[in-house]
Design a protein around this motif. Structure first.
Motif, PDB file in Angstrom:
ATOM      1  N   GLU A 130     -17.511  32.859  -0.752  1.00 38.49           N
ATOM      2  CA  GLU A 130     -16.163  33.231  -0.312  1.00 38.49           C
ATOM      3  C   GLU A 130     -15.145  33.187  -1.450  1.00 38.49           C
ATOM      4  O   GLU A 130     -14.338  34.129  -1.594  1.00 38.49           O
ATOM      5  N   PRO A 131     -15.144  32.138  -2.294  1.00 39.65           N
ATOM      6  CA  PRO A 131     -14.239  32.172  -3.457  1.00 39.65           C
ATOM      7  C   PRO A 131     -14.526  33.349  -4.388  1.00 39.65           C
ATOM      8  O   PRO A 131     -13.598  33.923  -4.969  1.00 39.65           O
ATOM      9  N   TRP A 132     -15.806  33.705  -4.544  1.00 40.58           N
ATOM     10  CA  TRP A 132     -16.135  34.876  -5.363  1.00 40.58           C
ATOM     11  C   TRP A 132     -15.514  36.127  -4.771  1.00 40.58           C
ATOM     12  O   TRP A 132     -14.915  36.946  -5.489  1.00 40.58           O
ATOM     13  N   LEU A 133     -15.646  36.298  -3.465  1.00 43.64           N
ATOM     14  CA  LEU A 133     -15.102  37.477  -2.797  1.00 43.64           C
ATOM     15  C   LEU A 133     -13.596  37.545  -2.970  1.00 43.64           C
ATOM     16  O   LEU A 133     -13.030  38.607  -3.294  1.00 43.64           O
ATOM     17  N   ASP A 134     -12.914  36.411  -2.783  1.00 46.85           N
ATOM     18  CA  ASP A 134     -11.460  36.370  -2.957  1.00 46.85           C
ATOM     19  C   ASP A 134     -11.075  36.708  -4.392  1.00 46.85           C
ATOM     20  O   ASP A 134     -10.092  37.416  -4.638  1.00 46.85           O
ATOM     21  N   LEU A 135     -11.843  36.182  -5.342  1.00 44.47           N
ATOM     22  CA  LEU A 135     -11.557  36.411  -6.753  1.00 44.47           C
ATOM     23  C   LEU A 135     -11.665  37.897  -7.095  1.00 44.47           C
ATOM     24  O   LEU A 135     -10.808  38.447  -7.810  1.00 44.47           O
ATOM     25  N   VAL A 136     -12.694  38.552  -6.603  1.00 46.51           N
ATOM     26  CA  VAL A 136     -12.855  39.978  -6.873  1.00 46.51           C
ATOM     27  C   VAL A 136     -11.697  40.767  -6.290  1.00 46.51           C
ATOM     28  O   VAL A 136     -11.156  41.686  -6.931  1.00 46.51           O
TER      29      VAL A 136
ATOM     30  N   ASP B 261     -18.329  45.355   5.033  1.00 47.27           N
ATOM     31  CA  ASP B 261     -17.463  46.299   4.329  1.00 47.27           C
ATOM     32  C   ASP B 261     -16.780  45.629   3.144  1.00 47.27           C
ATOM     33  O   ASP B 261     -16.676  46.217   2.050  1.00 47.27           O
ATOM     34  N   ARG B 262     -16.276  44.403   3.338  1.00 43.03           N
ATOM     35  CA  ARG B 262     -15.625  43.690   2.235  1.00 43.03           C
ATOM     36  C   ARG B 262     -16.606  43.421   1.104  1.00 43.03           C
ATOM     37  O   ARG B 262     -16.284  43.598  -0.075  1.00 43.03           O
ATOM     38  N   TRP B 263     -17.811  43.014   1.463  1.00 42.35           N
ATOM     39  CA  TRP B 263     -18.795  42.696   0.433  1.00 42.35           C
ATOM     40  C   TRP B 263     -19.231  43.948  -0.324  1.00 42.35           C
ATOM     41  O   TRP B 263     -19.431  43.907  -1.545  1.00 42.35           O
TER      42      TRP B 263
END
Length: 406
Positions: free
Chosen positions: A310-316, A57-59
């Motif tokens: 994971e850093p990409w996901l946090d950044l978005v 869901d997060r992705w």
């Protein structure tokens, strides 16, 4: 990277009728990167990662937000192709694929005949997802077969067998109008006769498109470590060249000539999305590590996403997008990129492309004396049809480009 695969079932989606974009219109594509795999292949240096659990869901939400940011920098563009790459996009839920395609259609003008490709592994578990991907809007499947020999598949670290690959191809034909598959050759101990037999087996499958890659040692891979220890020996350059030439001849005689160094297709079956890259068109790159080329305010920009998942996901989630940088591309950089990409194509770079990107023909923007020498040596051709490498030139493209630009 046998038994014949059956023909397409009547229930498969109809193929888009439009031919690939004209040479003076490279199209506009969207690349979506899914960075996760079940395991890391020993030859692979792509931005792929193994995770036991992925918050789907997060992705999904992050990919949709990243698309919105890209759309703000590429408004009023008509999307001619979408490509789900990886990693292993066939590990994505079909619901995520559908949501991405729906969001693209909302944010841009998605052409009715747009080519929508998804890369897939031919394991039985992933093949079960094919129907869902087709319902989501995917109309072209690219299968990572890699070999038609079980020993070779084990060596390459693949998780499927040759039998599973054939079954996946059959199932793909029942769900998709267009199919491509990949094979890897120039493997340790592989001689010409063995490769020609494997190619013949591949051709009995009735492909419209095959991507054929020579095995190379890439930085940071498990194969590189084995190669450095002397445990892995690839065919020498002369042997690899013989395999390349034999591959080109065998597929051309079978009606699948090379339209790019590593890609062969029947007439009209070339990958439109990749042609946008090779023709130096604009494209969006979404997802960890994805690159893009987008023109706004009259300037082409190189966009780059944060690479680690994971850093990409946090950044978005923090800032609404995963872009790490967006830099204007200079005229010199555009020339280098366009020539490096365009000379991979059998048809090369038409004069209109030079005018579109640089406002002048090839003789005006490239060193004339070097063009002349490469032409005299039978490696390049320059005429009213543009600039292209000969068959000999494409086989030596790295050296040719180094001479042209240094």
């Amino acid at each position: 990277m046998t038994a014949p695969v059956t023909g397409a079932a009547t229930g498969a989606a109809e193929a888009p009728e439009r031919a690939p974009a004209a040479e003076d219109d490279p199209g506009f594509g969207i690349y979506v990167h899914w960075p996760f795999c079940r395991s890391k292949c020993p030859y692979c240096d792509f931005n792929s990662h193994v995770r036991e659990r992925v918050d789907q869901d997060r992705w999904r939400r992050a990919l949709l937000r990243d698309l919105e940011h890209a759309a703000a920098h590429s408004a009023n563009r008509r999307v001619t192709s979408v490509f789900f790459g990886g990693g292993t996009p066939s590990l994505m839920p079909a619901e995520t694929v559908a949501a991405v395609i729906e969001n693209i259609a909302r944010l841009w003008d998605l052409a009715a005949d747009a080519e929508i490709t998804l890369e897939a592994n031919p394991t039985s578990a992933e093949a079960e997802r094919f129907a869902g991907f087709a319902r989501a809007g995917v109309n072209r499947l690219s299968l990572g077969v890699q070999a038609l020999d079980d020993d070779a598949l084990r060596f390459l670290g693949r998780q499927h067998s040759a039998a599973e690959a054939l079954a996946a191809l059959n199932l793909a034909r029942a769900n998709f109008a267009r199919i491509s598959f990949d094979l890897i050759y120039a493997r340790p101990g592989q001689n010409l006769a063995a490769w020609q037999r494997e190619l013949n087996d591949a051709l009995t499958l009735g492909p419209e498109h095959i991507a054929l890659y020579q095995l190379t040692i890439e930085e940071g891979t498990a194969f590189q470590a084995a190669w450095r220890r002397g445990e892995l020996v690839l065919p020498v350059e002369e042997e690899a060249a013989t395999l390349f030439e034999a591959t080109d001849l065998q597929l051309t005689e079978a009606g699948l000539p090379a339209y790019e160094i590593s890609n062969h297709a029947r007439p009209g079956a070339a990958c439109r999305h990749n042609l946008t890259y090779w023709r130096y068109g604009d494209y969006v790159g979404v997802g960890p590590g994805a690159h893009g080329r987008l023109t706004w305010d009259g300037v082409k920009h190189a966009t780059r996403q944060h690479r680690a998942p994971e850093p990409w996901l946090d950044l978005v989630e923090r800032q609404g997008h995963g872009w790490r940088s967006a830099q204007p591309v200079t005229a010199e950089e555009s020339l280098t990129e366009m020539v490096m990409m365009g000379l991979r194509l059998t048809d090369g770079i038409p004069p209109g492309a030079f005018q579109r990107v640089l406002g002048a023909g090839p003789q005006a923007v490239l060193p004339a004396e070097r063009l002349e020498r490469l032409s005299q040596e039978g490696l390049l051709e320059v005429d009213d049809r543009g600039l292209r490498a000969t068959a000999a030139g494409r086989q030596r493209l790295d050296a040719l480009l180094a001479y042209l630009f240094t």
